[in-house]
Design a protein around this motif. Structure first.
Motif, mmCIF file in Angstrom:
data_model
loop_
_atom_site.group_PDB
_atom_site.id
_atom_site.type_symbol
_atom_site.label_atom_id
_atom_site.label_comp_id
_atom_site.label_asym_id
_atom_site.label_seq_id
_atom_site.Cartn_x
_atom_site.Cartn_y
_atom_site.Cartn_z
ATOM 1 N N THR A 86 -70.496 19.900 46.920
ATOM 2 C CA THR A 86 -71.154 20.679 47.952
ATOM 3 C C THR A 86 -72.014 21.787 47.347
ATOM 4 N N VAL A 87 -73.173 21.998 47.935
ATOM 5 C CA VAL A 87 -74.048 23.102 47.574
ATOM 6 C C VAL A 87 -74.208 24.001 48.796
ATOM 7 N N TYR A 88 -74.292 25.303 48.555
ATOM 8 C CA TYR A 88 -74.404 26.280 49.621
ATOM 9 C C TYR A 88 -75.676 27.103 49.446
ATOM 10 N N LEU A 89 -76.155 27.628 50.543
ATOM 11 C CA LEU A 89 -77.249 28.583 50.506
ATOM 12 C C LEU A 89 -76.898 29.733 51.432
ATOM 13 N N GLN A 90 -76.536 30.857 50.840
ATOM 14 C CA GLN A 90 -76.260 32.064 51.604
ATOM 15 C C GLN A 90 -77.571 32.794 51.832
ATOM 16 N N SER B 57 -75.200 21.401 57.168
ATOM 17 C CA SER B 57 -74.662 22.105 58.321
ATOM 18 C C SER B 57 -74.940 23.595 58.169
ATOM 19 N N GLY B 58 -74.866 24.316 59.272
ATOM 20 C CA GLY B 58 -74.994 25.762 59.239
ATOM 21 C C GLY B 58 -76.276 26.323 59.809
ATOM 22 N N CYS C 193 -74.165 21.806 52.274
ATOM 23 C CA CYS C 193 -74.599 20.426 52.116
ATOM 24 C C CYS C 193 -73.568 19.699 51.270
ATOM 25 N N ALA C 194 -72.919 18.719 51.862
ATOM 26 C CA ALA C 194 -71.896 17.949 51.173
ATOM 27 C C ALA C 194 -72.395 16.544 50.879
ATOM 28 N N GLY D 117 -82.144 17.386 57.105
ATOM 29 C CA GLY D 117 -82.690 18.684 57.432
ATOM 30 C C GLY D 117 -81.925 19.377 58.541
ATOM 31 N N THR D 118 -81.921 20.694 58.492
ATOM 32 C CA THR D 118 -81.315 21.505 59.531
ATOM 33 C C THR D 118 -82.265 22.658 59.855
ATOM 34 N N LEU D 119 -82.441 22.927 61.130
ATOM 35 C CA LEU D 119 -83.418 23.918 61.567
ATOM 36 C C LEU D 119 -82.822 25.316 61.536
#
Length: 121
Positions: free
Chosen positions: A77-81, A7-8, A22-23, A114-116
């Motif tokens: 969960t992993v994040y990407l700022q 998401s995001g 990403c969970a 995937g998320t665009l």
């Protein structure tokens, strides 16, 4: 069944920021390395960033100093700022995780759908 849900993603102007999440869910025994890959039109999928279970990180040269990968093990969960976004960051971003389950102790790599992310003025 193991599932990775991203998401995001979305549309952002150059210089802006986004945070991807990403969970992982399902019958998970252990999650080792988690990471983010991206694929732009006409290009091969490339590693953006990844983080080990002990929080060691690795980044593509093109995103160093702008992106930060982190994880919350309690939430799987992993994040990407992503900061200071550039048009060349436009791509479909995929979450990946190496996960062991009780039925597959050896583990295998899983992928999100995937998320665009579109960076444009």
């Amino acid at each position: 069944q193991v599932q990775l849900l991203e998401s995001g993603g979305g549309l952002v102007r150059p210089g802006g920021s986004l945070r991807l999440s990403c969970a992982a869910s399902g019958s998970i025994f252990r999650i080792d390395t988690m990471g983010w890959y991206r694929q732009a039109p006409g290009k091969e999928r490339e590693l953006v960033a990844r983080i080990t279970s002990s929080s060691g990180t690795e980044y593509a040269d093109s995103v160093k100093g702008r992106f930060t990968v982190s994880r919350d093990n309690a939430k799987n969960t992993v994040y990407l700022q992503m900061n200071s976004l550039k048009p060349e960051d436009t791509a479909v971003y995929f979450c990946s995780a190496f996960i062991s389950t009780q039925t597959l102790y050896r583990g295998m790599n899983y992928w999100g759908k995937g998320t665009l992310v579109t960076v444009s003025s």
